[in-house]
Motif scaffolding. Structure first.
Motif, PDB file in Angstrom:
ATOM      1  N   ALA A   1       4.867  -4.130  -2.970  1.00  0.00           N
ATOM      2  CA  ALA A   1       5.120  -3.813  -4.152  1.00  0.00           C
ATOM      3  C   ALA A   1       5.187  -5.410  -4.829  1.00  0.00           C
ATOM      4  CB  ALA A   1       6.432  -2.794  -4.641  1.00  0.00           C
TER       5      ALA A   1
ATOM      6  N   GLY B   1       2.001  -7.564  -5.693  1.00  0.00           N
ATOM      7  CA  GLY B   1       1.985  -6.153  -7.132  1.00  0.00           C
ATOM      8  C   GLY B   1       2.243  -6.849  -8.910  1.00  0.00           C
ATOM      9  N   ALA B   2       3.980  -7.361  -8.141  1.00  0.00           N
ATOM     10  CA  ALA B   2       4.585  -7.727  -9.152  1.00  0.00           C
ATOM     11  C   ALA B   2       4.562  -9.359  -9.340  1.00  0.00           C
ATOM     12  CB  ALA B   2       6.049  -7.587  -8.715  1.00  0.00           C
ATOM     13  N   TRP B   3       4.312  -9.429  -8.041  1.00  0.00           N
ATOM     14  CA  TRP B   3       3.958 -11.468  -8.327  1.00  0.00           C
ATOM     15  C   TRP B   3       2.304 -11.371  -9.177  1.00  0.00           C
ATOM     16  CZ3 TRP B   3       0.065 -14.201  -5.740  1.00  0.00           C
ATOM     17  CH2 TRP B   3       0.175 -16.130  -5.494  1.00  0.00           C
TER      18      TRP B   3
ATOM     19  N   ALA C   1      -1.722  -2.485  -5.745  1.00  0.00           N
ATOM     20  CA  ALA C   1      -0.458  -2.334  -5.381  1.00  0.00           C
ATOM     21  C   ALA C   1       0.986  -1.539  -5.622  1.00  0.00           C
ATOM     22  CB  ALA C   1       0.666  -4.196  -5.375  1.00  0.00           C
ATOM     23  N   ALA C   2       0.855  -1.174  -6.816  1.00  0.00           N
ATOM     24  CA  ALA C   2       1.826   0.029  -6.707  1.00  0.00           C
ATOM     25  C   ALA C   2       1.041   1.935  -6.094  1.00  0.00           C
ATOM     26  CB  ALA C   2       1.811   0.598  -8.701  1.00  0.00           C
TER      27      ALA C   2
ATOM     28  N   ARG D   1      -4.414  -9.449 -13.887  1.00  0.00           N
ATOM     29  CA  ARG D   1      -3.289  -8.594 -14.302  1.00  0.00           C
ATOM     30  C   ARG D   1      -2.742  -7.417 -14.122  1.00  0.00           C
ATOM     31  NH1 ARG D   1      -2.386 -12.826 -18.330  1.00  0.00           N
ATOM     32  NH2 ARG D   1      -2.401 -11.184 -19.480  1.00  0.00           N
TER      33      ARG D   1
ATOM     34  N   LEU E   1       0.870  -9.746 -10.993  1.00  0.00           N
ATOM     35  CA  LEU E   1       1.068  -9.255 -12.515  1.00  0.00           C
ATOM     36  C   LEU E   1       1.604 -10.732 -13.455  1.00  0.00           C
ATOM     37  CD1 LEU E   1       1.159  -7.085 -14.913  1.00  0.00           C
ATOM     38  CD2 LEU E   1       3.226  -6.487 -14.478  1.00  0.00           C
TER      39      LEU E   1
ATOM     40  N   PRO F   1      -1.670  -4.839  -9.530  1.00  0.00           N
ATOM     41  CA  PRO F   1      -0.077  -4.292  -9.646  1.00  0.00           C
ATOM     42  C   PRO F   1      -0.591  -2.816  -9.209  1.00  0.00           C
ATOM     43  CG  PRO F   1       0.029  -5.077 -12.470  1.00  0.00           C
ATOM     44  CD  PRO F   1      -1.095  -5.972 -11.213  1.00  0.00           C
ATOM     45  N   THR F   2      -2.253  -2.649 -10.466  1.00  0.00           N
ATOM     46  CA  THR F   2      -2.701  -1.073 -10.093  1.00  0.00           C
ATOM     47  C   THR F   2      -2.746  -0.559  -8.437  1.00  0.00           C
ATOM     48  OG1 THR F   2      -3.274  -1.118 -11.828  1.00  0.00           O
ATOM     49  CG2 THR F   2      -4.108   0.721 -10.033  1.00  0.00           C
TER      50      THR F   2
END
Length: 101
Positions: free
Chosen positions: A20, A23-25, A43-44, A36, A27, A40-41
């Protein structure tokens, strides 16, 4: 609960939290929309999968096999995350084509 089960739960939570975070990093730091969208897709999905797997393992040892119902939301995450990313990517491509015309 056995100590090895606690270790499995801890490892799954750490891996899920790290996914997570990555993914945030991604994004925030990646330069282009498609990149982008990808970070996150993926990693989420991995982060939620690891967290829900840790939940299922933990409650399996506390409540028995009936606790595997905690894996049901994982199916929804595995279905909805790629579909929503695909829809966003198609919308972005359509918007880019409209701007070029």
């Amino acid at each position: 609960m056995p100590i090895w089960a606690d270790a499995i739960v801890a490892v799954l939570l750490v891996v899920g939290g790290f996914a997570a975070l990555v993914g945030a990093w991604g994004l925030v730091r990646l330069p282009e929309f498609m990149l982008r969208l990808h970070a996150p897709t993926k990693a989420a999905t991995l982060g939620a999968g690891c967290a829900l797997a840790a939940l299922a393992v933990h409650f399996y040892f506390l409540d028995g096999p009936l606790s595997l119902r905690y894996l049901i939301p994982l199916g929804f995450v595995f279905i909805t995350a790629p579909v929503s990313a695909h829809m966003l990517a198609r919308a972005a491509l359509a918007d880019a084509r409209r701007d070029d015309a």
